[in-house]
Write a protein that holds these residues in place. Sequence first.
Motif, mmCIF file in Angstrom:
data_model
loop_
_atom_site.group_PDB
_atom_site.id
_atom_site.type_symbol
_atom_site.label_atom_id
_atom_site.label_comp_id
_atom_site.label_asym_id
_atom_site.label_seq_id
_atom_site.Cartn_x
_atom_site.Cartn_y
_atom_site.Cartn_z
ATOM 1 N N SER A 154 57.315 -13.674 70.138
ATOM 2 C CA SER A 154 57.229 -14.951 69.410
ATOM 3 C C SER A 154 55.807 -15.466 69.262
ATOM 4 O O SER A 154 55.437 -16.005 68.209
ATOM 5 C CB SER A 154 58.070 -16.021 70.131
ATOM 6 O OG SER A 154 59.436 -15.656 70.141
ATOM 7 N N PRO A 156 52.933 -14.105 68.735
ATOM 8 C CA PRO A 156 52.102 -13.686 67.595
ATOM 9 C C PRO A 156 52.252 -14.589 66.371
ATOM 10 O O PRO A 156 51.308 -14.743 65.594
ATOM 11 C CB PRO A 156 52.601 -12.262 67.315
ATOM 12 C CG PRO A 156 53.036 -11.755 68.658
ATOM 13 C CD PRO A 156 53.684 -12.964 69.305
ATOM 14 N N PHE A 157 53.419 -15.212 66.206
ATOM 15 C CA PHE A 157 53.591 -16.145 65.089
ATOM 16 C C PHE A 157 52.819 -17.443 65.348
ATOM 17 O O PHE A 157 52.389 -18.106 64.415
ATOM 18 C CB PHE A 157 55.083 -16.440 64.864
ATOM 19 C CG PHE A 157 55.839 -15.266 64.331
ATOM 20 C CD1 PHE A 157 55.969 -15.077 62.959
ATOM 21 C CD2 PHE A 157 56.401 -14.320 65.177
ATOM 22 C CE1 PHE A 157 56.650 -13.978 62.444
ATOM 23 C CE2 PHE A 157 57.085 -13.213 64.681
ATOM 24 C CZ PHE A 157 57.205 -13.044 63.311
ATOM 25 N N GLY A 159 49.942 -17.576 67.554
ATOM 26 C CA GLY A 159 48.513 -17.275 67.622
ATOM 27 C C GLY A 159 47.983 -16.566 66.375
ATOM 28 O O GLY A 159 47.082 -17.059 65.701
ATOM 29 N N GLY A 160 48.565 -15.402 66.086
ATOM 30 C CA GLY A 160 48.089 -14.613 64.949
ATOM 31 C C GLY A 160 48.522 -15.180 63.611
ATOM 32 O O GLY A 160 47.932 -14.873 62.571
ATOM 33 N N GLY A 161 49.559 -16.022 63.628
ATOM 34 C CA GLY A 161 50.030 -16.651 62.396
ATOM 35 C C GLY A 161 49.520 -18.077 62.277
ATOM 36 O O GLY A 161 48.485 -18.335 61.668
ATOM 37 N N HIS A 164 45.778 -18.933 63.436
ATOM 38 C CA HIS A 164 44.765 -18.362 62.552
ATOM 39 C C HIS A 164 44.657 -19.153 61.242
ATOM 40 O O HIS A 164 43.564 -19.553 60.842
ATOM 41 C CB HIS A 164 45.064 -16.893 62.246
ATOM 42 C CG HIS A 164 44.024 -16.282 61.348
ATOM 43 N ND1 HIS A 164 42.822 -15.827 61.842
ATOM 44 C CD2 HIS A 164 43.971 -16.126 60.009
ATOM 45 C CE1 HIS A 164 42.079 -15.390 60.843
ATOM 46 N NE2 HIS A 164 42.760 -15.557 59.717
#
Lengths: 292, 292
Positions: A154, A156-157, A159-161, A164
Amino acid sequence: MSESEGYTPPRVWTWDQESGGRFAKINRPIAGPTHDKELPVGKHPFQLYSLATPNGVKATIMLEELLAMGHKEAEYDAWLIDISEGNQFSSGFVKINPNSKIPAMVDHSTDTPTRVFESGSILLYLAEKFGALLPTEHHKRTEAMNWLFWQMGSAPFLGGGFGHFYAYAPEKMEYPINRFAMEVKRQLDVLNRHLADNEYMAGDEYSIADVAIYPWYGALVKGVLYEAAEFLSVHEYTHVVRWAEQVLERPAVRRGQMVNRAWGEPARQLHERHDADDFNTQTQDKIGESPE
Amino acid sequence: MSESEGYTPPRVWTWDQESGGRFAKINRPIAGPTHDKELPVGKHPFQLYSLATPNGVKATIMLEELLAMGHKEAEYDAWLIDISEGNQFSSGFVKINPNSKIPAMVDHSTDTPTRVFESGSILLYLAEKFGALLPTEHHKRTEAMNWLFWQMGSAPFLGGGFGHFYAYAPEKMEYPINRFAMEVKRQLDVLNRHLADNEYMAGDEYSIADVAIYPWYGALVKGVLYEAAEFLSVHEYTHVVRWAEQVLERPAVRRGQMVNRAWGEPARQLHERHDADDFNTQTQDKIGESPE
């Protein structure tokens, strides 16, 4: 760089090294080392190579929790990996984590050293090695594992999503911000409903699921990630706020968040950690405060 | 919907139910059930509620591998969860996975039923329960766990990032496509370098790390995800291609990919699976082919 309407992707993607904004030097389409450099190795069983990002502090919180329980064999050296300088692309780092991401750890207490990478893998490795922060009852243990894996898939959505596009991308784009804000709010609501009925993620026991989730979602509701508290209305997730404050009361959590921290208030930074005394009196006075 | 230059996010995000493109009915900023409906329960120890997406087939491949090894206690009923119809928001589904994502599984062989959600958690649960597809030697087991967690943290950049913006978003946006294409190529290169020196992800043994990674990255290099093979130059990752073809030769992998499949060629679809005989003669003739 601007989002021209009617953009058509090329048939074959190629690397434009000028793109990527402030992360242009961190993000690369190729793996492997960029330079030869071995990693330092200290005297303790565990050697950690990390940085105090949300993924990084999972490992240091866990190690500090183990030491606080009296597990002296969990003593560790924490070395700073400056990702903005490309330290994660050294030959030494790539050998212990071919994915070039922090945190990475080596266990020197095994017959030959064991490399452990991915923050979730590090948490589970330490929990199993010391029989700590992982419930033994079958249903509770399974629940801890469900939520540990939930965090890995979850965040990555978040942090990376969301992070960002909301905080770091060179320009604000409506569709990606909207997409990821919606998902992060859904995730917060998942946690909020669960924590309405459970003291901790796996039930009545603090576990590695809390250690994994707190640095991302606890920090988010405490307003210390991406300056997005108002945008995401984090105050609405009252049970997540209650839980985050409860986790933050733990001294090991406060210490863990300082290790490999190389920004913000100087008194809350401990660039490297090689001994329990490294948390000196000056910094101890400060760690009662909320993280930035 | 278009990316106007100079977009400024509002102070507080609010839900515009008209946005979201073809996933508007799937993506919501709130969790919990939308309607009351209990889940069906069949006769076997494991009840799986899923769909043949890359995350879904991890679970069915694993169960088919266990059955192929002779573990009769791994018998399962697989029920179709149509996410485009919102089946994942039923009260019954939310009870076993509060995150409303497939796959979710219930183990009815324990004293009281045990819910298991997140594909990585399901793989590890089954591997530990049956002592299968997880090396016992310490370093190899750790390596399998490292790569299992790597998959969980990496694939959101492939599915929720690259796949969404390249294949599904209502318009093509250069920056997000570029960002996620670069990361996916880096991930493919990480795998390619590793598989140049290793037959399988954890070394010489096929393990749950392969079961986790194949449905995403194996499918990608075989050209069956997002029609992105040419764009990402997947043919360059020769060791990943070699490994993907090796994994695809396993009958359990081919069977697993058919279960809960509700699109594509009719002969490769098995909407529900309640018995080994459900893979009937007609479909058996077809499963030697590559997946779409």
